[in-house]
Write a protein that holds these residues in place. Structure first.
Motif, mmCIF file in Angstrom:
data_model
loop_
_atom_site.group_PDB
_atom_site.id
_atom_site.type_symbol
_atom_site.label_atom_id
_atom_site.label_comp_id
_atom_site.label_asym_id
_atom_site.label_seq_id
_atom_site.Cartn_x
_atom_site.Cartn_y
_atom_site.Cartn_z
ATOM 1 N N SER A 63 44.686 89.510 -8.126
ATOM 2 C CA SER A 63 44.740 90.939 -7.793
ATOM 3 C C SER A 63 43.459 91.436 -7.143
ATOM 4 O O SER A 63 43.345 92.609 -6.794
ATOM 5 N N ASN A 64 42.507 90.535 -6.973
ATOM 6 C CA ASN A 64 41.233 90.894 -6.358
ATOM 7 C C ASN A 64 41.024 90.039 -5.111
ATOM 8 O O ASN A 64 40.980 88.810 -5.192
ATOM 9 N N GLU A 65 40.925 90.666 -3.959
ATOM 10 C CA GLU A 65 40.785 89.925 -2.704
ATOM 11 C C GLU A 65 39.518 89.084 -2.665
ATOM 12 O O GLU A 65 39.467 88.049 -1.997
ATOM 13 N N SER A 66 38.478 89.525 -3.354
ATOM 14 C CA SER A 66 37.219 88.779 -3.353
ATOM 15 C C SER A 66 37.340 87.484 -4.140
ATOM 16 O O SER A 66 36.497 86.599 -4.051
ATOM 17 N N VAL A 67 38.414 87.353 -4.939
ATOM 18 C CA VAL A 67 38.644 86.152 -5.737
ATOM 19 C C VAL A 67 39.511 85.158 -4.976
ATOM 20 O O VAL A 67 39.265 83.952 -4.984
ATOM 21 N N ASP B 29 52.211 90.996 -7.046
ATOM 22 C CA ASP B 29 51.841 91.657 -8.289
ATOM 23 C C ASP B 29 52.482 90.926 -9.464
ATOM 24 O O ASP B 29 53.677 90.603 -9.425
ATOM 25 N N GLU C 290 47.591 94.002 -17.327
ATOM 26 C CA GLU C 290 46.298 94.057 -16.623
ATOM 27 C C GLU C 290 45.360 92.955 -17.111
ATOM 28 O O GLU C 290 44.592 92.392 -16.335
ATOM 29 N N ASN D 205 42.733 86.104 -12.250
ATOM 30 C CA ASN D 205 41.604 86.200 -11.314
ATOM 31 C C ASN D 205 40.501 85.214 -11.684
ATOM 32 O O ASN D 205 39.941 84.524 -10.830
ATOM 33 N N LYS E 187 46.427 89.725 -15.500
ATOM 34 C CA LYS E 187 45.994 89.713 -14.098
ATOM 35 C C LYS E 187 44.501 89.395 -13.986
ATOM 36 O O LYS E 187 44.070 88.647 -13.103
ATOM 37 N N SER E 188 43.724 89.956 -14.901
ATOM 38 C CA SER E 188 42.284 89.670 -14.915
ATOM 39 C C SER E 188 42.018 88.202 -15.234
ATOM 40 O O SER E 188 41.146 87.563 -14.613
#
Length: 304
Positions: free
Chosen positions: A109-113, A142, A194, A201, A197-198
């Protein structure tokens, strides 16, 4: 004539000399290291790399061998057609981990990951060939909660279907896990989602770090755990088709990820999926399973 005192002194010196000689020769008996001890040794070296998440094994698992080898022969020929049987163990390990990364990465859920691996000096040709024949998924997805009742978290055997709930919420340790935090803090479905999702990541980021290590150095601590497993079955006993065997396999990155990607494919379905990439990942997984002589593992994964 040697008197009694002198004889005692001579015997003492002789014994002392033998002891010193034994020490100086460097020889001492050491009990052969078990596979579990080898895994622990490599895990200790891996504190800053990709720690393998815990995968829970169903207590109800019982493997029943089948005499028919029809499906197995089809699977084997499929992997041979792709040329996977020509790869050495290290190249196969890298490509399998890379294909699994491609399957898990869209759920980040994080583009930087969700970073794309752009080059790989240690496996350059195989890396390019894989990318040419397998389109990458560019769309993020998602995560969807696979069940409605949060009471399901307390059903240990039921939860073995969802290995993502056993992902750690910290990069530096395998505990606490999502399920631990959700039960302890009595989290709602939305907050648990959530947290999952974390954790995904974190898992994606750790897998990318190991892929980078493999590309730069040609190996990783987790690869050596896998290599030790290969050596173990060739020099000692095969892995037993039971809970103990499953727990041993799930201590390796590739089999832990097989459980995770199986859950994702079953419970996080998307209409527009890259069929070619899924097929390639399945073929690579199959080659790993074949080399370790554990065809029963796929039966367990598909039954969840």
């Amino acid at each position: 004539m040697v008197n009694k005192n002198n004889l005692t002194t001579i015997l003492f010196l002789g014994t002392f000399s033998l002891a010193m000689s034994s020490c100086s020769s460097g020889y001492s008996y050491k009990k052969p290291e078990s596979f579990e001890e080898k895994i622990s040794r490599y895990e200790a070296r891996s504190l800053n790399t990709n720690l393998v998440p815990e995968v829970q094994v169903s207590k109800s698992f019982k493997h029943t061998s089948r005499k028919s080898r029809g499906p197995a022969s089809v699977t084997t020929s499929s992997s041979e057609d792709k040329g996977y049987n020509q790869y050495n163990n290290k190249r196969l390990y890298f490509l399998t981990l890379y294909s699994q990364y491609q399957q898990i990465k869209p759920l980040a859920s994080n583009e930087s990951v969700a970073i794309e691996l752009n080059h790989c000096p240690s496996f350059h040709t195989s890396f390019l060939s894989y990318n040419e024949s397998n389109p990458k998924s560019t769309s993020a997805r998602d995560y969807k909660m696979p069940f409605k009742s949060m009471e399901s978290l307390r059903d240990a055997d039921y939860m073995t279907r969802y290995p993502e709930f056993f992902l750690p919420v910290s990069r530096s340790s395998t505990r606490p896990r999502v399920i631990d935090m959700a039960i302890k803090d009595n989290l709602s479905a939305s907050k648990t989602k959530e947290l999952v999702k974390s954790a995904i990541n974190i898992h994606v980021a750790k897998t990318y770090s190991e892929l980078t290590e493999l590309c730069e150095t040609g190996s990783s601590s987790n690869y050596y755990i896998y290599e030790n497993l290969m050596t173990h079955i060739k020099t000692r006993d095969k892995i037993s088709a039971d809970q103990i065997g499953l727990k041993t396999l799930f201590k390796t990155t590739l089999f832990s990820n097989m459980a995770l990607t199986t859950s994702i494919k079953r419970n996080q379905r998307q209409k527009s999926r890259g069929i070619a990439s899924v097929g390639s990942q399945h073929g690579l997984d199959q080659e790993v399973i074949k080399r370790l002589e554990v065809p029963w593992v796929e039966n367990y994964l598909q039954s969840k």
